[in-house]
Enzyme design. Structure first.
Site, PDB file in Angstrom:
ATOM      1  N   HIS A 111      36.808 -44.959  69.273  1.00 53.44           N
ATOM      2  CA  HIS A 111      35.605 -44.475  68.355  1.00 53.44           C
ATOM      3  C   HIS A 111      36.338 -43.595  67.646  1.00 53.44           C
ATOM      4  O   HIS A 111      38.410 -43.627  67.519  1.00 53.44           O
ATOM      5  CB  HIS A 111      35.675 -43.201  69.708  1.00 53.44           C
ATOM      6  CG  HIS A 111      34.455 -42.282  69.543  1.00 53.44           C
ATOM      7  ND1 HIS A 111      35.365 -41.019  68.819  1.00 53.44           N
ATOM      8  CD2 HIS A 111      33.231 -42.040  69.593  1.00 53.44           C
ATOM      9  CE1 HIS A 111      34.059 -39.971  67.957  1.00 53.44           C
ATOM     10  NE2 HIS A 111      32.722 -40.644  68.413  1.00 53.44           N
ATOM     11  N   ASP A 187      39.650 -43.525  76.741  1.00 54.14           N
ATOM     12  CA  ASP A 187      38.833 -42.350  77.107  1.00 54.14           C
ATOM     13  C   ASP A 187      37.502 -42.982  77.781  1.00 54.14           C
ATOM     14  O   ASP A 187      37.284 -43.786  77.813  1.00 54.14           O
ATOM     15  CB  ASP A 187      38.152 -43.367  75.238  1.00 54.14           C
ATOM     16  CG  ASP A 187      37.273 -41.849  75.273  1.00 54.14           C
ATOM     17  OD1 ASP A 187      36.538 -41.128  75.670  1.00 54.14           O
ATOM     18  OD2 ASP A 187      37.102 -41.889  74.105  1.00 54.14           O
ATOM     19  N   GLN A 190      32.181 -43.004  77.499  1.00 60.20           N
ATOM     20  CA  GLN A 190      30.749 -43.338  78.291  1.00 60.20           C
ATOM     21  C   GLN A 190      30.830 -43.910  78.948  1.00 60.20           C
ATOM     22  O   GLN A 190      30.090 -44.911  79.395  1.00 60.20           O
ATOM     23  CB  GLN A 190      30.910 -44.420  76.471  1.00 60.20           C
ATOM     24  CG  GLN A 190      30.788 -44.037  75.303  1.00 60.20           C
ATOM     25  CD  GLN A 190      29.875 -43.473  75.109  1.00 60.20           C
ATOM     26  OE1 GLN A 190      28.598 -43.331  75.663  1.00 60.20           O
ATOM     27  NE2 GLN A 190      29.632 -43.042  74.152  1.00 60.20           N
ATOM     28  N   LYS A 213      28.285 -35.794  77.980  1.00 61.03           N
ATOM     29  CA  LYS A 213      27.416 -37.297  78.114  1.00 61.03           C
ATOM     30  C   LYS A 213      27.324 -37.587  79.635  1.00 61.03           C
ATOM     31  O   LYS A 213      27.013 -38.643  80.207  1.00 61.03           O
ATOM     32  CB  LYS A 213      28.640 -38.003  76.897  1.00 61.03           C
ATOM     33  CG  LYS A 213      29.370 -37.997  75.737  1.00 61.03           C
ATOM     34  CD  LYS A 213      29.574 -39.305  75.316  1.00 61.03           C
ATOM     35  CE  LYS A 213      30.386 -38.935  73.784  1.00 61.03           C
ATOM     36  NZ  LYS A 213      28.791 -38.627  73.115  1.00 61.03           N
ATOM     37  N   CYS A 353      30.626 -43.264  64.504  1.00 57.56           N
ATOM     38  CA  CYS A 353      32.340 -42.935  64.133  1.00 57.56           C
ATOM     39  C   CYS A 353      33.365 -43.884  64.805  1.00 57.56           C
ATOM     40  O   CYS A 353      33.625 -43.440  65.780  1.00 57.56           O
ATOM     41  CB  CYS A 353      32.180 -41.729  65.025  1.00 57.56           C
ATOM     42  SG  CYS A 353      31.104 -40.246  65.301  1.00 57.56           S
TER      43      CYS A 353
END
Lengths: 401, 145
Positions: A111, A187, A190, A213, A353
């Site tokens: 991202h 990261d 997600q 999220k 993104c």
């Protein structure tokens, strides 16, 4: 599950949880209760309300610590979101630890938030930014890991791609990186809502995610960092509450995690995030996984029946999580999503993104459906019907279909 | 569904038509327009008359959604052969129409096929797609002043 989410009672098929999840009643109520019963500025007053607010806020660190199995709550820093967490790492760790000629290795699927900060820092420090690319199956092959060498100081990797849904083997990437003494930034934006994260088992040096999220409120995110690393770093944002003593020319800083939490913090956000974690725990990751894996399998099978689609995800479903990018051949995703919107189907279109990733795939944009615990087969059926309708509208004019 | 009326036959034909989607052999001005949020990108090429007063020819290349592609193609059909002054006036009328402001019957005739984008504000997220080419040309003509 839909009944837990006020917004889903409306006539909407919500398939954009990778952008932000909907919020359950318990999270929404916890925030309003905080303001009704506890609100005061934490760490500042000696009166009852401020003490309560401090307790709630400090305890939130403890709950996040347990949630991701960190060693200590000092390793949990609240930020605005994953983006801010990543910027904090880039500026507070990257800027001080990179030298000319050093290398930062990230994957092409990052991202922009785990990409642009590294570009900036590398430019400032004359370090080199290298990419691990994907194979034809949307996965990073082992041979790409050879880009991690003794020159590498930092490796940035997304746990799950927000475009192709690829689950990266972060454990292996961390192992390889640590052999070369590189620090790894994971990261988890997600993955956090979909799979159990154990930072000690993973051995991540840094790991970040956003509350919004994972059924929590917007405006709060988490930075996990190993204690010795966070201790060695200079603060990112300076101001109130992050100091010990301030003199005219010098300042000593507060202990972790306060050192990185300057200014009045987002206590309502911490309260909401804690409630979201309680909600996730009350369902349990096993059940979440079972439900979402079955739904993902169903979605893939149904989508693969439609020969007018281009699909962008790994063949191996074990390496695929919750996000499906697709295009109707010859139909721009913005047209498709506008038409889907008239049928009350919410999903995202665009470059997500992740411009370098899409460019590497030779596409400008995709439609992206993403699933969460509240989705069901009916949602997928509605989407399939709608995709057929969009294709029917366009196929007369569209030479590519 | 009323919103879907925008995807009518005329718009779709323009969206997929290659008539105006090409490069000119020679041109006097060329400008790039893009919507960074959605990735739509068009390149306009304009050929002026020898006295530089009239748009003699115009074409575009690039990629984008049906609405941006069609509105570009329609703009070219509408403004080709017009003087720069007329073109600027028609662009203003188009902007007024998109903003849902009242326009006279005579003015709407000048817009020709572009009238089909009259209801684009029913899809607020798509207004910028219908404006891309028109803003690009507007900026280009203003900079020619």
């Amino acid at each position: 599950m839909k009944e837990d989410f006020p917004l889903l009672k409306e006539n909407v098929v919500y398939l954009d949880s990778a952008a932000t999840s909907q919020k359950p009643f318990c999270v929404i109520n916890s925030i309003s209760n905080y303001y009704k019963t506890i609100n005061a500025n934490p760490h500042r007053g000696a009166y009852d309300l401020s003490v309560k607010s401090t307790t709630v806020y400090d305890n939130a660190h403890e709950i996040i610590k347990k949630f991701i199995n960190a060693k200590s709550s000092k390793e949990i820093v609240f930020t605005k979101n994953a983006t801010e967490s990543l910027n904090l790492i880039a500026y507070s760790y990257g800027l001080d630890n990179l030298n000319e000629g050093d290398e930062v290795v990230i994957s092409i699927m990052e991202h922009h938030s785990n990409l642009v900060p590294w570009q900036e820092i590398c430019k400032k420090k004359k370090a080199i930014l290298k990419y691990m690319y994907i194979n034809e199956d949307y996965e990073i092959s082992d041979s790409e890991l050879e880009k991690i060498t003794d020159k590498t100081k930092i490796v940035g990797i997304t746990h799950v791609s927000n475009v192709s849904g690829t689950i990266n083997d972060v454990k292996k990437i961390i192992e390889v990186s640590h052999k070369h003494n590189a620090k790894v930034v994971v990261d988890a934006s997600q993955s956090i809502a979909h799979m159990k994260i154990d930072v000690q088992e993973m051995d991540a040096d840094f790991l970040v995610f956003s509350s919004h999220k994972m059924y929590g409120p917007m405006g709060i995110g988490v930075l996990y960092g190993k204690e010795e690393l966070l201790n060695s770093m200079t603060p990112f944002i300076m101001g109130g509450d992050m100091i010990e003593y301030v003199y005219e020319q010098d300042t000593t800083y507060a202990e972790l995690p306060q050192k990185f939490e300057a200014g009045t913090q987002n206590v309502e956000g911490a309260v909401g995030l804690v409630e979201a974690i309680k909600y996730i725990n009350s369902i349990g990751y096993d059940k979440i996984q079972n439900h979402e894996r079955e739904l993902l399998k169903y979605a893939r099978e149904e989508l693969e029946k439609l020969d007018f689609l281009d699909l962008y995800y790994p063949k191996n479903i074990d390496h695929h999580s919750s996000v499906i990018s697709l295009n109707i051949k010859g139909v721009h995703p913005h047209d498709a999503s506008s038409i889907l919107d008239t049928m009350h189907i919410a999903l995202r279109s665009g470059n997500h993104c992740a411009q370098p990733y899409l460019r590497s795939l030779n596409i400008d944009s995709t439609l992206r459906m993403s699933i969460a615990i509240y989705n069901d087969k009916k949602d997928i059926d509605e989407l399939i019907k709608a995709l057929i309708k969009v294709n029917d509208m366009f196929k007369k004019y569209n030479k590519e279909s | 569904m009323e919103e879907l009326d925008i995807y009518n036959e005329l718009l779709m034909e323009h969206a997929y038509s290659k008539k105006n989607k090409k490069e000119l052999e020679s041109f006097d001005a060329c400008s790039l327009g893009h919507n960074p949020n959605c990735g739509d990108e068009i390149k306009l090429e304009v050929k002026l008359s020898s006295d530089k007063s009239t748009i003699e020819d115009m074409s575009f290349t690039g990629h984008g959604c049906a609405i941006s592609q069609a509105s570009t193609s329609i703009m070219i059909d509408t403004l080709k052969g017009k003087s720069i002054k007329e073109a600027k006036e028609i662009i203003e009328i188009y902007f007024k129409m998109i903003r849902r402001e009242e326009i006279s019957k005579e003015d709407s005739k000048l817009l020709k096929d572009a009238m089909i984008l009259k209801n684009i504000s029913n899809m607020p997220a798509r207004v910028k797609c219908a404006l891309l080419a028109w803003h690009t040309l507007d900026d280009m003509l203003k900079s020619e002043d």
